[in-house]
Design an enzyme around this catalytic site. Structure first.
Site, PDB file in Angstrom:
ATOM      1  N   ASN A  44       8.101 -13.021 107.719  1.00 44.74           N
ATOM      2  CA  ASN A  44       9.418 -13.589 107.464  1.00 44.74           C
ATOM      3  C   ASN A  44       9.531 -14.074 106.017  1.00 44.74           C
ATOM      4  OD1 ASN A  44      11.849 -14.868 107.468  1.00 44.74           O
ATOM      5  ND2 ASN A  44      11.356 -16.360 109.080  1.00 44.74           N
TER       6      ASN A  44
ATOM      7  N   TYR B 271      16.779 -11.382 106.886  1.00 46.23           N
ATOM      8  CA  TYR B 271      15.999 -11.871 108.028  1.00 46.23           C
ATOM      9  C   TYR B 271      16.408 -11.172 109.310  1.00 46.23           C
ATOM     10  CZ  TYR B 271      14.630 -14.689 111.990  1.00 46.23           C
ATOM     11  OH  TYR B 271      14.118 -15.092 113.204  1.00 46.23           O
TER      12      TYR B 271
ATOM     13  N   PHE C 209      12.388 -25.993 105.544  1.00 45.07           N
ATOM     14  CA  PHE C 209      11.561 -24.837 105.246  1.00 45.07           C
ATOM     15  C   PHE C 209      11.993 -24.277 103.886  1.00 45.07           C
ATOM     16  CE2 PHE C 209      10.773 -25.873 109.380  1.00 45.07           C
ATOM     17  CZ  PHE C 209      11.804 -25.581 110.256  1.00 45.07           C
TER      18      PHE C 209
ATOM     19  N   ASP D  14      12.726 -22.042 101.592  1.00 45.37           N
ATOM     20  CA  ASP D  14      12.931 -20.601 101.423  1.00 45.37           C
ATOM     21  C   ASP D  14      13.689 -20.386 100.120  1.00 45.37           C
ATOM     22  OD1 ASP D  14      16.049 -19.753 102.984  1.00 45.37           O
ATOM     23  OD2 ASP D  14      15.425 -21.643 102.099  1.00 45.37           O
TER      24      ASP D  14
ATOM     25  N   ASP E 276      18.066 -28.324 107.827  1.00 44.76           N
ATOM     26  CA  ASP E 276      17.665 -26.985 107.389  1.00 44.76           C
ATOM     27  C   ASP E 276      18.592 -25.921 107.975  1.00 44.76           C
ATOM     28  OD1 ASP E 276      16.051 -24.386 108.197  1.00 44.76           O
ATOM     29  OD2 ASP E 276      15.136 -25.203 106.384  1.00 44.76           O
TER      30      ASP E 276
ATOM     31  N   TRP F  91      20.954 -23.475 105.988  1.00 48.04           N
ATOM     32  CA  TRP F  91      20.623 -22.040 105.994  1.00 48.04           C
ATOM     33  C   TRP F  91      21.812 -21.221 106.468  1.00 48.04           C
ATOM     34  CZ3 TRP F  91      19.800 -17.762 109.295  1.00 48.04           C
ATOM     35  CH2 TRP F  91      19.175 -16.689 108.658  1.00 48.04           C
TER      36      TRP F  91
ATOM     37  N   GLN G 211      24.195 -18.111 104.752  1.00 46.18           N
ATOM     38  CA  GLN G 211      24.416 -16.759 105.273  1.00 46.18           C
ATOM     39  C   GLN G 211      25.761 -16.218 104.780  1.00 46.18           C
ATOM     40  OE1 GLN G 211      22.044 -14.701 107.017  1.00 46.18           O
ATOM     41  NE2 GLN G 211      21.169 -16.293 105.734  1.00 46.18           N
TER      42      GLN G 211
HETATM   43  N1  LIG Z   1      15.032 -22.521 105.535  1.00 49.64           N
HETATM   44  C1  LIG Z   1      15.174 -21.499 106.389  1.00 49.64           C
HETATM   45  N2  LIG Z   1      14.856 -20.259 105.966  1.00 49.64           N
HETATM   46  C2  LIG Z   1      15.028 -19.248 106.845  1.00 49.64           C
HETATM   47  C3  LIG Z   1      15.500 -19.420 108.145  1.00 49.64           C
HETATM   48  C4  LIG Z   1      15.539 -18.121 108.729  1.00 49.64           C
HETATM   49  C5  LIG Z   1      16.019 -17.716 110.082  1.00 49.64           C
HETATM   50  N3  LIG Z   1      15.722 -18.687 111.091  1.00 49.64           N
HETATM   51  C6  LIG Z   1      16.743 -18.914 112.085  1.00 49.64           C
HETATM   52  C7  LIG Z   1      17.279 -17.675 112.638  1.00 49.64           C
HETATM   53  C8  LIG Z   1      17.388 -17.751 113.975  1.00 49.64           C
HETATM   54  C9  LIG Z   1      16.944 -19.029 114.448  1.00 49.64           C
HETATM   55  O1  LIG Z   1      18.042 -19.824 114.739  1.00 49.64           O
HETATM   56  C10 LIG Z   1      16.172 -19.612 113.295  1.00 49.64           C
HETATM   57  O2  LIG Z   1      16.374 -20.967 113.158  1.00 49.64           O
HETATM   58  C11 LIG Z   1      15.081 -17.229 107.771  1.00 49.64           C
HETATM   59  N4  LIG Z   1      14.799 -17.935 106.661  1.00 49.64           N
HETATM   60  C12 LIG Z   1      14.423 -17.473 105.341  1.00 49.64           C
HETATM   61  O3  LIG Z   1      15.653 -17.135 104.683  1.00 49.64           O
HETATM   62  C13 LIG Z   1      15.416 -16.026 103.811  1.00 49.64           C
HETATM   63  C14 LIG Z   1      16.174 -14.843 104.358  1.00 49.64           C
HETATM   64  O4  LIG Z   1      17.556 -15.090 104.185  1.00 49.64           O
HETATM   65  P1  LIG Z   1      18.516 -13.803 104.034  1.00 49.64           P
HETATM   66  O5  LIG Z   1      18.060 -13.093 102.786  1.00 49.64           O
HETATM   67  O6  LIG Z   1      19.892 -14.385 103.958  1.00 49.64           O
HETATM   68  O7  LIG Z   1      18.285 -12.946 105.291  1.00 49.64           O
HETATM   69  C15 LIG Z   1      13.929 -15.772 103.857  1.00 49.64           C
HETATM   70  O8  LIG Z   1      13.272 -16.601 102.921  1.00 49.64           O
HETATM   71  C16 LIG Z   1      13.585 -16.237 105.263  1.00 49.64           C
HETATM   72  O9  LIG Z   1      12.223 -16.560 105.388  1.00 49.64           O
HETATM   73  C17 LIG Z   1      15.807 -20.738 108.578  1.00 49.64           C
HETATM   74  O10 LIG Z   1      16.219 -21.013 109.727  1.00 49.64           O
HETATM   75  N5  LIG Z   1      15.633 -21.743 107.652  1.00 49.64           N
END
Ligand SMILES: Nc1nc2c(c(CN[C@H]3C=C[C@H](O)[C@@H]3O)cn2[C@@H]2O[C@H](COP(=O)(O)O)[C@@H](O)[C@H]2O)c(=O)[nH]1
Length: 349
Positions: free
Chosen positions: A96, A120, A256, A258, A325, A329, A333
């Site tokens: 991920n 993601y 997290f 990211d 977070d 996040w 999107q």
């Molecule tokens: N801080 C944080 N970073 C997160 C997530 C998720 C997905 N999680 C959720 C999804 C379903 C569940 O509900 C989970 O909660 C992916 N990422 C990060 O984002 C980046 C990808 O982004 P894009 O390029 O736009 O796809 C990449 O660094 C990926 O590692 C999160 O939740 N928080």
């Protein structure tokens, strides 16, 4: 001093505000990132805009505009309620990271259930599609020796998933560590961690090298542990906080770090970038992994969210770091209209 300097945090080096009690920082993330904030020269936190953002969220909630926290999205996540799902989630978060394409190139994307997905969601759906096609991605023995051809088939789509070779290595690492230490089942690790979220994050850092998201800044270790923490959050989410997803101490996880959260925080002018860094980020130039600029972006993201958490709590609208977070996040999107996120080629986020 300019206005922003008046509201920068910390106002001056060694500002003792927001001291950290050990109990609230069991992963050593707040402490180690706090040291970066004091020395940071390229990124800073604007506390006035943190207050504005907290009030904006409180107002949205009061007006019934609070974005619904999505339930675990089973359209794109494999979920059978058993230990197979736990192993699948570990693989999901071992891979991920880093979904963006070279400058001016289209992102890697896949077709799944008549939808075109990228980022993601493409990663998750590709791993679910593979299971539906009969690949036992929950099987540690299968992962331990998975071939490049099979991984290329799993992630088939338009373009190539970035850092492909690293993903093959990480998948194999999941397989061999599970076999070596947990009889092939990550549920055994959850039991060894006594279903404590912090212990499980530390177990992932200890036993799965690809999860050791710890940088070095001016000779000192800086701990982020982004994929280790999100693994715990995702198991919790997939099992709706029950069974294998029922952890204690989850409120002690941080956000997290990211690449989307800093983008959103900068959009709200909570994070401010020094002019040369801002130009590089806005021009989608690569920011070197392990550079002071990268580490300062991530450390300020951690602390901007901690200060936001404290501000919301002070105003009687407490949210956990994981809830903050998710809200940030999800805003990320829909980030096409925002200034770009920083581009660091790394397997850590
Ligand atoms: N801080 C944080 N970073 C997160 C997530 C998720 C997905 N999680 C959720 C999804 C379903 C569940 O509900 C989970 O909660 C992916 N990422 C990060 O984002 C980046 C990808 O982004 P894009 O390029 O736009 O796809 C990449 O660094 C990926 O590692 C999160 O939740 N928080």
């Amino acid at each position: 001093m300019t206005m922003s300097e008046l509201t920068r945090w910390p106002a001056e080096e060694g500002d003792g505000s927001y001291t950290i009690q050990q109990t609230t920082d069991p992963l050593g993330i707040l402490t180690s990132t706090r040291a970066v904030i004091d020395l940071a020269k390229n990124v800073w936190i604007n506390t006035e805009h943190i207050e504005q953002l907290s009030k904006r969220w409180i107002q949205e909630d009061a007006q019934g505009q609070k974005p619904a926290m999505p339930l675990w999205d089973e359209r794109y996540h494999f979920s059978d309620g058993t230990g197979r799902t736990v192993n699948w989630l570990l693989l999901l978060d071992a891979l991920n990271f880093c979904f963006w394409a070279e400058k001016d190139q289209p992102r890697w994307a896949i077709e799944y259930q008549k939808q075109t997905l990228n980022g993601y969601w493409a990663e998750a759906a590709a791993l679910k599609r593979a299971v539906e096609e009969g690949l036992p991605l929950w099987d540690a023995e299968y992962l331990r020796t998975i071939s490049e051809e099979t991984m290329a088939h799993i992630f088939r789509g338009s373009g190539t998933i970035p850092l492909f070779e690293q993903r093959v290595q990480n998948a194999r690492e999941v397989g061999h560590v599970l076999l070596d230490r947990y009889a092939g089942q990550f549920t055994n690790a959850i039991e060894q961690a006594k279903r404590n979220a912090i212990n499980l994050v530390l177990l992932l850092e200890r036993d799965f090298p690809s999860f050791r998201d710890v940088a070095v800044y001016r000779g000192q270790p800086v701990r982020f542990l982004k994929r280790a923490q999100i693994t715990v959050a995702d198991i919790n989410g997939s099992f709706h906080g029950q069974g294998w997803g029922n952890f204690t101490k989850q409120d002690q996880l941080t956000i997290f770090a990211d690449y989307k959260l800093p983008q959103v925080l900068r959009e709200y002018n909570v994070l401010e970038y020094e002019v040369h860094l801002a130009q590089k980020v806005d021009n989608k130039e690569l920011i070197q992994a392990g550079s002071e600029e990268e580490i300062e972006i991530r450390a300020c993201t951690i602390w901007a969210c901690e200060l936001l958490r404290q501000s919301l709590q002070r105003q009687g609208h407490a949210m956990t770091a994981a809830e903050i977070d998710m809200r940030l996040w999800l805003l990320g999107q829909r980030s096409e209209e925002m200034r770009p996120y920083h581009r660091t080629r790394t397997m850590y986020y």
